[in-house]
Design an enzyme around this catalytic site. Structure first.
Site, PDB file in Angstrom:
ATOM      1  CG  HIS A 175      -8.670  -1.770   4.306  1.00  0.00           C
ATOM      2  ND1 HIS A 175      -8.438  -1.812   2.945  1.00  0.00           N
ATOM      3  CD2 HIS A 175      -8.375  -0.515   4.704  1.00  0.00           C
ATOM      4  CE1 HIS A 175      -8.013  -0.618   2.549  1.00  0.00           C
ATOM      5  NE2 HIS A 175      -7.958   0.182   3.587  1.00  0.00           N
ATOM      6  CG  ASP A 176     -11.405   1.430   3.379  1.00  0.00           C
ATOM      7  OD1 ASP A 176     -10.889   1.456   4.504  1.00  0.00           O
ATOM      8  OD2 ASP A 176     -10.844   1.866   2.358  1.00  0.00           O
ATOM      9  CG  ASP A 197      -2.328   0.148   1.006  1.00  0.00           C
ATOM     10  OD1 ASP A 197      -2.711   1.171   0.399  1.00  0.00           O
ATOM     11  OD2 ASP A 197      -3.093  -0.751   1.402  1.00  0.00           O
ATOM     12  CD  GLU A 217      -9.112   3.914  -1.843  1.00  0.00           C
ATOM     13  OE1 GLU A 217     -10.016   3.575  -1.079  1.00  0.00           O
ATOM     14  OE2 GLU A 217      -8.224   4.730  -1.517  1.00  0.00           O
ATOM     15  CG  ASP A 274      -4.650   5.171   0.799  1.00  0.00           C
ATOM     16  OD1 ASP A 274      -5.560   4.362   0.987  1.00  0.00           O
ATOM     17  OD2 ASP A 274      -4.561   6.266   1.405  1.00  0.00           O
TER      18      ASP A 274
HETATM   19  C1  GLC Z   1      -8.161   4.762   1.667  1.00  0.00           C
HETATM   20  C2  GLC Z   1      -7.965   3.573   2.562  1.00  0.00           C
HETATM   21  C3  GLC Z   1      -8.614   3.848   3.880  1.00  0.00           C
HETATM   22  C4  GLC Z   1      -7.961   5.047   4.490  1.00  0.00           C
HETATM   23  C5  GLC Z   1      -7.963   6.238   3.540  1.00  0.00           C
HETATM   24  C6  GLC Z   1      -6.995   7.277   3.980  1.00  0.00           C
HETATM   25  O1  GLC Z   1      -9.487   4.978   1.364  1.00  0.00           O
HETATM   26  O2  GLC Z   1      -8.449   2.416   1.937  1.00  0.00           O
HETATM   27  O3  GLC Z   1      -8.558   2.758   4.752  1.00  0.00           O
HETATM   28  O4  GLC Z   1      -8.625   5.413   5.664  1.00  0.00           O
HETATM   29  O5  GLC Z   1      -7.584   5.888   2.232  1.00  0.00           O
HETATM   30  O6  GLC Z   1      -5.667   6.837   3.829  1.00  0.00           O
END
Ligand code: GLC
Ligand code: CA
Length: 569
Positions: A342-343, A100, A265, A206
């Protein structure tokens, strides 16, 4: 490197949330050595690449996405040498490793930010985004704009030392980096190169859509809530400068590592068409992007006032969203496929049913595996782990859940907040992996940092390993089927089409090629009839012992799923 068959098109991925995977030193927190110990297990599942969530030095305000040293491993996870060993051990088993990469922000405890807030004239001040306060005629100090962040608060926090506000679109302990500033960009490229040199095979990038901000810093014109703020992604998502940064990243970081994969993402505000600017074979600087369009199709996200009985998967929308991405990107880009990360809540709780845990978990993986893209499983999915049974709000140890609970307490009773968090919170996906029926699910010998789901005596890997009918054993079979020829070619190079697209209960599709597949999945706990119009050559995968068939009509039982080989029309 994109068209044809780069390694990542033929892979099956597996996401590991390191804090909750396996604890080897008895402190109640998963660690890198724990991942190393479980590599043989992962190999036996049949996956070829792991994406490991952040394990950098971090105060853990946001599960490690708040980084204070990108080049070192947090002591809770182990040592830098463990990361190097993990890469090495994974490679020895032909498993690739994706890390990540958090480029949008750091922790407020990062030395850069500590320096930045102390000294307005240091270069580190420019690493972040600062604005002077708005001062009313009465002398009241206000945030520079009405922007809200993703974690429910204002995107601005006043810093007493700097006497300015800094921008943070996530938690206030995560100041956003200023990508307009070249030295910052170079510092981040250095981070990426550092890990590639250590053998990493690529990055999940991320929050990548947010690196560029609207530098006019004007108020959002959307209606604001009672706190005077509003979440307006147009102020910090997919802005034109972002694509310059990403191309520059590619030139500076990836030219020496042409086989490394980059998966951004991009979240919920990117259309398939726009995704080609990110990851189109011809114009995109990245290899793939994760979109959110196939999450939340049971309406859970906006369900504060709904009872559990009012929640149901919108199967038509779900199918259409997968197809929309396929139709608008096939031949031009490649996609990752996933049910959760994980979200998100756990997928058996969301689109399946814990009453039909086995059947529905098997149905869900079958539906996903033969679509267009590279599947990413999420740890625990392969044993049917489900949403938490927590009884207290304080058990939801997550910054976004707790911010939500605080804000919602002004308008909702505690029971409704609890119900909503059990249904939607990202804590659902983050509870410790259920290895066995030993105390703490065999995850640790110590009380874990986040409570184990109470169903672990029943739902755990040990129970499933030797049960030929288990969810885990089915995952092994299903993955092996997808990975073997001729089916791999069918999935990678074939043509995908929905069958009976307006059927509100059944998700069915054909994947046509020299050898062709028909996948039929009942998303309901009730029986439904389904007429087969294809010539069936054989059954490749099925989650019930026998078919119930009269003429051309199948009776699909609760969450029944079947993969047929059909004659290519
Ligand atoms: C992304 C991650 C999440 C995190 C956010 C800030 O959305 O998947 O878990 O809180 O970024 O880094
Ligand atoms: Ca540990």
């Amino acid at each position: 490197m994109n068209e044809g068959r780069p390694w990542w098109k033929t892979a099956v991925g597996y996401q590991i949330y390191p804090r909750s995977f396996f604890d080897t030193n008895g402190d109640g927190i998963g660690d890198l050595k724990g991942i190393i110990q479980k590599l043989d297990y992962l190999k036996s599942l049949g996956i070829n690449v792991i994406w490991i969530g952040p394990f950098f030095k971090s105060p853990m305000d946001d599960g490690g996405y708040d980084v204070k040293d990108f080049l070192d491993v947090d002591p809770i996870f182990g040592k830098k040498e463990d990361a190097i060993e993990l890469i090495h051990e994974a490679h020895a088993r032909d498993i690739k490793v994706i890390m990540d990469l958090v480029l949008n922000h750091t922790s407020d405890e990062h030395p850069w930010f500590i320096e930045a807030r102390k000294n307005r004239y240091s270069k580190y001040h420019n690493y972040y985004i600062w604005k002077d306060p708005k001062v009313t005629p009465e002398g009241k100090v206000l945030a520079p704009t009405n922007w809200q962040g993703y974690f429910g608060e204002s995107a601005w926090t006043y810093d007493e030392t700097a006497k300015q506000f800094y921008l943070h679109i996530f938690s206030k302990k995560m100041p956003d980096l200023n990508w307009e500033y070249k030295p910052l960009r170079e510092a981040m490229y250095e981070v990426a190169r550092h890990w590639l040199a250590l053998g990493i095979d690529g990055f999940r990038m991320d929050a990548i859509a947010h690196l560029a901000k609207d530098l006019t810093f004007s108020d959002s014109l959307q209606p604001v809530g009672h706190r005077g703020i509003t979440l307006d992604p147009t102020k910090f998502s997919s802005l034109p400068r972002l694509f310059d940064y990403l191309h520059e990243f590619k030139e500076n970081v990836l030219k020496d590592y042409p086989h490394a994969v980059t998966i951004g993402e991009v979240g919920g505000n990117v259309s398939p068409e726009q995704s080609l600017d990110y990851a189109g074979y011809h114009r995109g600087p990245l290899n793939m992007v994760f979109n959110f369009d196939t999450c939340w199709e049971n309406g859970a996200f906006g369900s504060e006032h709904k009872s559990d009985l009012e929640i149901a998967t919108n199967v038509i929308n779900l199918k259409q969203n997968f197809m929309k991405w396929y139709e608008q990107t096939q031949g031009q880009a490649w996609l990752p496929l996933y049910w959760l990360n994980h979200d998100h809540p756990r997928v058996v709780s969301q689109y399946g049913s814990i009453l039909y845990r086995k059947a529905s978990a098997k149905m869900l993986i079958t539906t996903l595996l033969f679509l267009y893209g590279t599947p990413f499983l999420y740890n625990g999915e392969e044993i049917g782990m489900s949403n938490v049974d927590y009884e207290k709000l304080t058990q939801f140890k997550d910054v976004s859940a707790l911010n939500y609970a605080r804000e919602a307490s002004q308008r909702l009773d505690e029971a409704s907040i609890l119900r909503f968090l059990r249904r939607t919170s990202r804590v659902n996906a983050r509870t410790p992996f259920q290895w066995s029926s030993e105390p703490y699910a065999g995850f640790s010998t110590h009380e874990p940092y986040l409570a184990v789901n109470g169903n672990y005596p029943e739902v755990n890997l040990e129970n499933q390993r030797h049960d030929p009918d288990s969810i885990f054993r089915y995952y092994q079979k299903a993955i092996a089927l997808r990975q073997q020829e001729p089916w791999l070619s069918t999935v990678i190079e074939g043509t995908l089409e929905l069958v009976d697209p307006l059927n509100p209960d059944v998700f069915a599709y054909r994947h046509l090629h020299h050898r062709s597949l028909l996948v039929i999945s009942n998303f309901r706990a009730y029986e439904t009839a389904f007429v087969i119009k294809d010539i069936v050559l054989g059954t490749l995968l099925h989650n019930y012992p026998q078919l119930v068939k009269k003429g051309l009509t199948l009776t699909l039982r609760a969450f029944e799923t079947i993969v047929f080989e059909i004659e290519t029309p």
